[in-house]
Design a protein around this motif. Structure first.
Motif, PDB file in Angstrom:
ATOM      1  N   GLY B 171       0.896  -1.103  -0.009  1.00 61.18           N
ATOM      2  CA  GLY B 171       0.104  -0.042  -0.009  1.00 61.18           C
ATOM      3  C   GLY B 171       0.658   1.282  -0.060  1.00 61.18           C
ATOM      4  O   GLY B 171       0.439   2.168  -0.658  1.00 61.18           O
ATOM      5  N   SER B 172       1.963   1.101   0.736  1.00 67.02           N
ATOM      6  CA  SER B 172       2.745   2.294   0.788  1.00 67.02           C
ATOM      7  C   SER B 172       3.530   2.739  -0.435  1.00 67.02           C
ATOM      8  O   SER B 172       3.441   3.950  -0.755  1.00 67.02           O
ATOM      9  CB  SER B 172       3.968   2.346   1.875  1.00 67.02           C
ATOM     10  N   ILE B 173       3.978   1.636  -1.108  1.00 65.74           N
ATOM     11  CA  ILE B 173       4.666   1.779  -2.546  1.00 65.74           C
ATOM     12  C   ILE B 173       3.769   2.559  -3.448  1.00 65.74           C
ATOM     13  O   ILE B 173       3.940   3.535  -4.252  1.00 65.74           O
ATOM     14  CB  ILE B 173       5.088   0.656  -3.012  1.00 65.74           C
ATOM     15  N   VAL B 174       2.536   2.078  -3.470  1.00 66.83           N
ATOM     16  CA  VAL B 174       1.455   2.604  -4.356  1.00 66.83           C
ATOM     17  C   VAL B 174       1.145   4.174  -4.186  1.00 66.83           C
ATOM     18  O   VAL B 174       0.890   4.868  -5.037  1.00 66.83           O
ATOM     19  CB  VAL B 174       0.024   1.626  -4.549  1.00 66.83           C
ATOM     20  N   LEU B 234      10.255  -3.638  -1.872  1.00 58.55           N
ATOM     21  CA  LEU B 234      10.452  -2.163  -1.625  1.00 58.55           C
ATOM     22  C   LEU B 234      11.944  -1.807  -1.612  1.00 58.55           C
ATOM     23  O   LEU B 234      12.276  -0.827  -2.207  1.00 58.55           O
ATOM     24  CB  LEU B 234      10.080  -2.100  -0.138  1.00 58.55           C
ATOM     25  N   ASN B 235      12.844  -2.702  -1.266  1.00 58.48           N
ATOM     26  CA  ASN B 235      14.357  -2.490  -1.239  1.00 58.48           C
ATOM     27  C   ASN B 235      14.655  -2.252  -2.942  1.00 58.48           C
ATOM     28  O   ASN B 235      15.516  -1.388  -3.340  1.00 58.48           O
ATOM     29  CB  ASN B 235      15.204  -3.575  -0.749  1.00 58.48           C
ATOM     30  N   LEU B 346       9.757   7.020   1.625  1.00 58.72           N
ATOM     31  CA  LEU B 346      10.039   5.643   2.093  1.00 58.72           C
ATOM     32  C   LEU B 346      11.276   5.162   1.994  1.00 58.72           C
ATOM     33  O   LEU B 346      12.025   5.866   1.105  1.00 58.72           O
ATOM     34  CB  LEU B 346       9.288   4.745   1.211  1.00 58.72           C
ATOM     35  N   SER B 347      11.894   4.388   3.092  1.00 58.64           N
ATOM     36  CA  SER B 347      13.080   4.025   3.165  1.00 58.64           C
ATOM     37  C   SER B 347      13.346   2.357   3.437  1.00 58.64           C
ATOM     38  O   SER B 347      12.182   1.975   3.866  1.00 58.64           O
ATOM     39  CB  SER B 347      14.080   4.772   4.226  1.00 58.64           C
TER      40      SER B 347
END
Lengths: 518, 440
Positions: B171-174, B234-235, B346-347
């Motif tokens: 959800g965070s990536i989108v 994510l990475n 984001l990290s």
């Protein structure tokens, strides 16, 4: 040995399961403990066998007070118990099961098979318990497995044998064989405590009868003094109708048709094979058979909970072989599942919610995906009185109800739709006499209203009382369809896969056959 | 034949629990008739081992346990007790003040500090410092509430969604992408970011849902493994365009545009923002959904008795797929809430252990949305207040983690709590609801 229970009281919180129960079993006597489910029989036996501890009261064996901390001590005092569910290891032989825990050994702890076999043969010839010591338990019929359980108790030198509802899983013939064994054990001086709620069995085998109701002993009698009617009255506390009165069926057009239906179980083994059956509007077909002959799977296939391997299932001519349970419910199918707690009810939810489980998303209980709780509660309250469900309100969880009232909730839900086909599996299993009467009445009412009814029951009395026709299932096949008037003996033999199959009843025979009306 | 007449049962309950009362009494059913007065019933509820009582006692017991831990690891207290012979009063009082100081520091660091309040009242300034602790607690609770409610909905439906962490990342990536890639006015951009977070989480939830419904794959295994997939996804996306912050070699993303960020609720000096309101509103929506919607009802029935659900014509395929989508939707929104509320970028390692703590607060909240809200607030208080405890008393922050774990330990062993407090049994069913079945 002489066993005396004196003033046994056992409480569970506010519930008094046993209230000053007195019971004496004389040496060499078959003593029947009769009572409805929940009367406190099982609690009493668990106290006697050391599984529960009485709050007060005393157990005496031959006049000496004893206390059992665990079942092991009860066994050492000569008490043996045959549970309703067998405690056998299926992949071991009969002899291995019998000597388990008391194995005769040779040097270095090797099992002495020969001695184990000899022991089993000695015991079985002494009491007429025919069984092959070398047979694997899993290959044996249920009736023989039960004998192994009895042998186990005898090998541990039980002088008092407790049999907990031993006939529930037996054919009438196996039941007779068990009774013969019980009598020979009695004649050898052993005592038997026989727990049951079946009146006929009590009268045929007991020397003395003790009746329990609501945790108390309400009377004791003998088979000579009592009859079914008087025993039922003692058990329930009021007059009951034991045999349902129904008018002759007037079957109309065929509604449920099974053509060459085959069904597999979880392991992929075909357990229902080429079943042809047609049930007409306004008739009850009772499916008789010993448990495990495919009736359960057949019922599940009809209601859509189990896929059909081959064959066709039609309701009013429409092919529903591959329909989902939901589509079948819409088509007018109703079912009383075999295990109401596992499949019929959500015990943690309220009675009202259980009553609308099949139509929770339809008006008036929901509109546009939003439930109408007040409509549901009003309906629940109405159903309580209409279906005689004894509960404080429709908001209490279904799990708080007695078995009879739980079944009434299931029956109320299923029969409040427009029912074309009713499939009722073991509809009165575990119910008290009063509830049985009620459920039977509702089923006959459904028939009279024009439903095609299929009853699946392992209780022969129920099959013969309710069925307008009786279909007998043996090893996955319907071995015959007969008129209930042919009697217990004939149907019992058919259930065991033996005996001549009488011709089908002529009245329905003329129009019967696969493919008709499709 | 000897038949003694049997007296009517002494109380309707006795009779009803065994059998339906005799026909003559008509309405006599389970627990009807002369009900005891309200206070008696309340008292009975309190001494009985119902889940609510067990939950409260679990928290209490864990705090007591934490207090003992503080004492035995405090050199001052241990020293005082070794001289208890000469100064027994001192040892005793130190035992209590040490614990009281520690817990007081947690409270003042997470709710309200008396000293900052006094300062603000006397000078009329520094009100931001007064409200900062509670603001921080709300910020910390926000993702826990959202992800916890999602997990709770799954639990009540009988599925174990251990994949909240992965769904949160998805959800965070989108949401991040929508947050920096398009430039729109805030009144349209922010809702889009919220929807993006929800959609990303729901899509990630659909994967185990479809796998379970169609192939029977065990959701616990699948969701745990998917957590690693999303963690590394994510990475991966942080390692290059378009996500990586230009000119960076570290795994750090671009920042969201200001129009994609949640507005503060009480000015920029307090970090509490619109995300918290959204989390509470979503909890309310979830509560309504489970109680009043037909879909929520079919979820509950499936969770309580899957066989009965099937028998009643409910589709287990549909329920399984939808519950995972909804559970993932909440987790995705949890990731979005912190991203758009306080983080803005984001990290690597974003999300920390929120997805796993979500399981914990779902259990502590007894799988009820409002229960999850309270549980999340409690856990956030311990997290936020723990830092201030460490600063003020020198007790390590890890203590709060021990308390959190101990709470769950007691929640998961209701029999133990029942034994400690000698609670009356209510029948096994009620307690087992918490802990039954990882077997799927």
């Amino acid at each position: 040995m002489r066993l005396e229970l004196d003033g046994i009281t056992k409480r569970f919180g506010p519930l008094v399961a046993n209230d000053h129960v007195d019971l004496t079993v004389e040496p060499g006597e078959i003593h029947c403990l009769l009572g409805e489910n929940g009367a406190g029989k099982s609690t009493l036996m668990n106290v006697l066998f050391g599984l529960l501890h009485a709050d007060s009261g005393e157990i005496r064996i031959d006049g000496t007070p004893v206390t059992f901390a665990d079942p092991g001590e009860a066994v050492r005092h000569g008490i043996g118990m045959v549970h309703q569910h067998f405690m056998l290891i299926p992949v071991f032989t009969v002899a291995e099961n019998v000597v388990l825990g008391f194995e005769p050994t040779r040097r270095f702890g090797w099992l002495d098979r020969r001695r184990a076999h000899a022991e089993v043969r000695r015991l079985s010839s002494e009491f007429g318990l025919e069984v092959d010591p070398g047979a694997l338990v899993e290959t044996l019929p249920v009736g023989v497995q039960q004998r192994v359980e009895i042998l186990k108790a005898l090998q541990r030198e039980a002088r008092l044998l407790i049999l907990d509802e031993p006939t529930a899983v037996l054919t009438p013939q196996e039941t007779e064989a068990l009774f013969r064994i019980m009598r020979s054990l009695r004649d050898s001086g052993r005592s038997i405590l026989f727990i049951t709620h079946k009146l006929k069995e009590v009268l045929s085998v007991a020397d003395r009868i003790t009746v329990m109701r609501l945790g108390r002993v309400v009377g004791s009698t003998t088979p000579d003094e009592a009859d079914e009617k008087s025993l039922a009255t003692m058990m329930v506390g009021r007059d009951v109708e034991l045999v349902i009165t129904k008018t002759p069926a007037s079957p109309a057009e065929p509604v449920l048709q099974l053509e060459q239906l085959s069904v597999a179980d979880e392991r992929g083994v075909t357990v229902v094979e080429d079943v042809n059956l047609e049930i007409r509007a306004g008739e009850i077909v009772a499916l008789a058979g010993v448990q495990g002959n495919g009736q359960t799977e057949l019922a599940e296939a009809i209601v859509g909970l189990r896929p059909v391997r081959s064959g066709v299932l039609r309701v009013e001519g429409a092919d529903l072989t591959d329909a989902t349970p939901r589509e079948r419910i819409r088509a007018g199918l109703a079912q009383v599942p075999e295990d109401r707690q596992a499949d019929g009810l959500v015990l943690s939810m309220s009675i009202a919610e259980n009553l609308i489980l099949d139509q929770y998303d339809a008006p008036p209980f929901a509109r546009h995906g939003v439930r109408d709780l007040s409509a549901m509660r009003a309906y629940g309250a109405r159903a309580l009185s209409e279906f005689d469900i004894r509960a404080a309100s429709a908001d209490v969880p279904a799990g708080t109800l007695s078995g009879g009232n739980q079944q009434k909730v299931v029956v109320a839900r299923e029969l409040s739709r427009k029912v074309k086909v009713l499939v009722a599996s073991q509809p009165t299993r575990g119910l008290d006499v009063g509830s049985i009467e009620y459920v039977h009445r509702r089923i006959v009412d459904a028939r009279n209203a024009g439903a095609a009814v299929l009853i699946i029951s392992s209780e022969l009395d129920e099959v013969l009382a309710l069925g307008d026709r009786v279909a007998v299932m043996y090893r996955g096949r319907i071995v015959g369809i007969v008129d209930p008037a042919v009697g217990r003996e004939t149907v019992g033999l058919m259930m065991a896969g033996a005996g001549e199959v009488p011709p089908p009843p002529p009245a329905v025979n003329a129009t019967l056959g696969p493919g008709d009306g499709s | 034949m000897t038949t003694e007449p049997i007296a009517p049962p002494s109380s309707p309950q006795d009779a009803a629990s065994v059998l339906p009362a005799p026909a003559a009494s008509g309405t006599g059913g389970a627990g009807t008739g002369g009900a005891p007065p309200l206070y008696r019933r309340l008292l009975a509820r309190l001494v009985e081992a119902n889940p609510a009582v067990v939950t409260v006692l679990s928290v209490f017991t864990a705090l007591v346990f934490g207090g003992i831990l503080i004492d035995v690891t405090s050199s001052g207290v241990v020293h005082a007790w070794s001289h208890a012979g000469s100064h027994p009063g001192r040892a005793l009082s130190l035992t209590f003040t040490t614990v009281a100081d520690a817990y007081g520091a947690i409270l003042s660091g997470s709710v309200l500090s008396p000293s900052t309040l006094g300062h603000a009242v006397s000078t009329g300034q520094g009100w931001a410092q007064v409200f900062n602790p509670i603001s921080e607690t709300c910020v910390a609770a926000t993702p826990l509430i959202l992800a916890g409610v999602g997990v709770a909905i799954g639990f009540r439906t009988g599925v174990f969604n251990i994949g909240a962490q992965g769904q949160l990342i998805a959800g965070s990536i989108v949401a991040l992408y929508v947050g920096f890639a398009v430039n729109l006015p805030i009144w349209i951009h922010l809702p889009l970011v919220i929807l993006a977070g929800a959609a990303g989480g729901a899509a990630a939830g659909l994967i185990p849902g479809i796998l379970k419904a169609r192939t029977g794959a065990h959701e616990v295994i699948v969701t745990i493994m998917l957590n690693y997939v999303f963690l590394n996804l994510l990475n991966y996306v942080l390692g290059g365009a378009p996500f990586q912050l230009p000119g960076q070699t570290n795994e750090i993303s671009q920042k969201m545009l200001p129009s994609a960020r949640m507005p503060h609720l009480f000015g920029s000096s307090l970090r509490v923002n619109l995300s918290f309101v959204i989390a509470i509103a979503m909890a309310a929506l979830a509560s309504w959904f489970m109680n009043r919607s037909t879909l929520g009802f079919s979820f509950k029935v499936s969770g309580a008795n899957a066989n009965a659900a099937r028998t009643a014509g409910m589709s287990s395929t549909k329920v399984t797929i939808l519950v995972f989508a909804i559970s993932g939707l909440f987790a995705g929104m949890a990731g979005m809430a912190t991203l758009s509320g306080t983080n803005f970028f984001l990290s690597s390692g974003y999300g920390g252990t929120i997805g796993f703590n979500a399981i914990t607060v779902a259990l502590l909240g007894r799988n009820r949305p409002w229960g999850v809200v309270w549980a999340s607030m409690l856990f956030a208080m311990l997290d936020v207040g723990g830092a201030s405890m460490q600063i003020r008393t020198g007790i390590t922050l890890d203590l709060t983690a021990v308390i959190q774990a101990t709470i769950i330990f007691f929640i998961a062993t209701p029999m133990l709590v029942r034994e400690i407090y000698r609670l009356r049994s209510t029948g096994a069913g009620a307690l087992q609801l918490f802990t039954k079945g990882w077997s799927g």
